[in-house]
Design a protein around this motif. Structure first.
Motif, PDB file in Angstrom:
ATOM      1  N   ILE A  23       0.780  -1.424  -0.109  1.00  0.00           N
ATOM      2  CA  ILE A  23       0.129  -0.062  -0.021  1.00  0.00           C
ATOM      3  C   ILE A  23       0.954   1.286  -0.233  1.00  0.00           C
ATOM      4  O   ILE A  23       0.650   2.237  -0.888  1.00  0.00           O
ATOM      5  CB  ILE A  23      -1.000   0.114   1.124  1.00  0.00           C
ATOM      6  N   GLY A  24       2.142   1.197   0.884  1.00  0.00           N
ATOM      7  CA  GLY A  24       2.857   2.392   0.889  1.00  0.00           C
ATOM      8  C   GLY A  24       3.587   2.649  -0.604  1.00  0.00           C
ATOM      9  O   GLY A  24       3.517   4.001  -0.906  1.00  0.00           O
ATOM     10  N   SER A  25       3.791   1.575  -1.100  1.00  0.00           N
ATOM     11  CA  SER A  25       4.672   1.783  -2.553  1.00  0.00           C
ATOM     12  C   SER A  25       3.629   2.236  -3.423  1.00  0.00           C
ATOM     13  O   SER A  25       3.770   3.037  -4.311  1.00  0.00           O
ATOM     14  CB  SER A  25       5.160   0.390  -2.549  1.00  0.00           C
ATOM     15  N   LEU A  26       2.584   1.626  -3.441  1.00  0.00           N
ATOM     16  CA  LEU A  26       1.233   2.036  -4.249  1.00  0.00           C
ATOM     17  C   LEU A  26       1.005   3.543  -4.149  1.00  0.00           C
ATOM     18  O   LEU A  26       0.773   4.025  -5.259  1.00  0.00           O
ATOM     19  CB  LEU A  26       0.234   1.064  -3.943  1.00  0.00           C
ATOM     20  N   GLU A  27       0.907   4.199  -2.784  1.00  0.00           N
ATOM     21  CA  GLU A  27       0.346   5.285  -2.768  1.00  0.00           C
ATOM     22  C   GLU A  27       1.421   6.415  -2.890  1.00  0.00           C
ATOM     23  O   GLU A  27       1.230   7.361  -3.518  1.00  0.00           O
ATOM     24  CB  GLU A  27       0.091   5.642  -1.342  1.00  0.00           C
ATOM     25  N   PRO A  32      -0.156   8.612  -7.433  1.00  0.00           N
ATOM     26  CA  PRO A  32      -0.063   9.981  -8.155  1.00  0.00           C
ATOM     27  C   PRO A  32      -0.059   9.930  -9.566  1.00  0.00           C
ATOM     28  O   PRO A  32      -0.832  10.996  -9.740  1.00  0.00           O
ATOM     29  CB  PRO A  32       1.238  10.227  -7.176  1.00  0.00           C
ATOM     30  N   GLN A  33       0.207   9.124 -10.147  1.00  0.00           N
ATOM     31  CA  GLN A  33       0.329   9.409 -11.473  1.00  0.00           C
ATOM     32  C   GLN A  33      -1.274   8.998 -11.945  1.00  0.00           C
ATOM     33  O   GLN A  33      -1.678   9.652 -13.049  1.00  0.00           O
ATOM     34  CB  GLN A  33       1.090   7.951 -12.220  1.00  0.00           C
ATOM     35  N   ALA A  34      -1.916   7.953 -11.455  1.00  0.00           N
ATOM     36  CA  ALA A  34      -3.445   7.751 -11.824  1.00  0.00           C
ATOM     37  C   ALA A  34      -3.901   8.915 -11.462  1.00  0.00           C
ATOM     38  O   ALA A  34      -4.992   9.372 -12.454  1.00  0.00           O
ATOM     39  CB  ALA A  34      -3.673   6.566 -10.895  1.00  0.00           C
ATOM     40  N   ARG A  35      -3.909   9.647 -10.511  1.00  0.00           N
ATOM     41  CA  ARG A  35      -4.404  10.989 -10.181  1.00  0.00           C
ATOM     42  C   ARG A  35      -4.364  12.229 -11.105  1.00  0.00           C
ATOM     43  O   ARG A  35      -5.164  12.756 -11.619  1.00  0.00           O
ATOM     44  CB  ARG A  35      -4.154  11.483  -8.932  1.00  0.00           C
ATOM     45  N   VAL A  51      -9.367   5.431  -1.949  1.00  0.00           N
ATOM     46  CA  VAL A  51      -8.395   5.872  -0.871  1.00  0.00           C
ATOM     47  C   VAL A  51      -8.237   4.534  -0.194  1.00  0.00           C
ATOM     48  O   VAL A  51      -9.015   3.693   0.156  1.00  0.00           O
ATOM     49  CB  VAL A  51      -8.840   6.780   0.172  1.00  0.00           C
ATOM     50  N   LEU A  52      -6.855   4.068  -0.222  1.00  0.00           N
ATOM     51  CA  LEU A  52      -6.492   2.870   0.468  1.00  0.00           C
ATOM     52  C   LEU A  52      -6.037   2.871   1.902  1.00  0.00           C
ATOM     53  O   LEU A  52      -5.635   4.204   2.335  1.00  0.00           O
ATOM     54  CB  LEU A  52      -5.405   2.162  -0.664  1.00  0.00           C
TER      55      LEU A  52
END
Length: 73
Positions: A23-27, A32-35, A51-52
């Protein structure tokens, strides 16, 4: 049986730790790129990024040893 329970507890702890690391890596990297794609209104990105949450539940440790349960102590 106590060894199996202990092993299961360790496996659950490890799984939660790996999930939280993911989750930390994904966030930090992916979301950020997906947003940005969403903000730029790129086709196929109309839904907002969810939000995870981190799992904060601890594995409960067994208070009695196998010998205590068997009445040997």
């Amino acid at each position: 049986m106590a060894e199996h329970v202990s092993g299961l507890g360790k496996a659950l702890t490890g799984s939660v730790r790996k999930y939280n690391d993911f989750i930390g890596s994904l966030e930090g990297s992916v979301l950020p790129q997906a947003r940005k794609f969403n903000e730029l209104e790129v086709e196929g990105t109309t839904t907002s990024v969810p939000v995870l949450t981190v799992v904060e539940t601890d594995v409960r440790e067994c208070r009695q040893t196998a010998l205590e349960v068997a009445g040997r102590i």
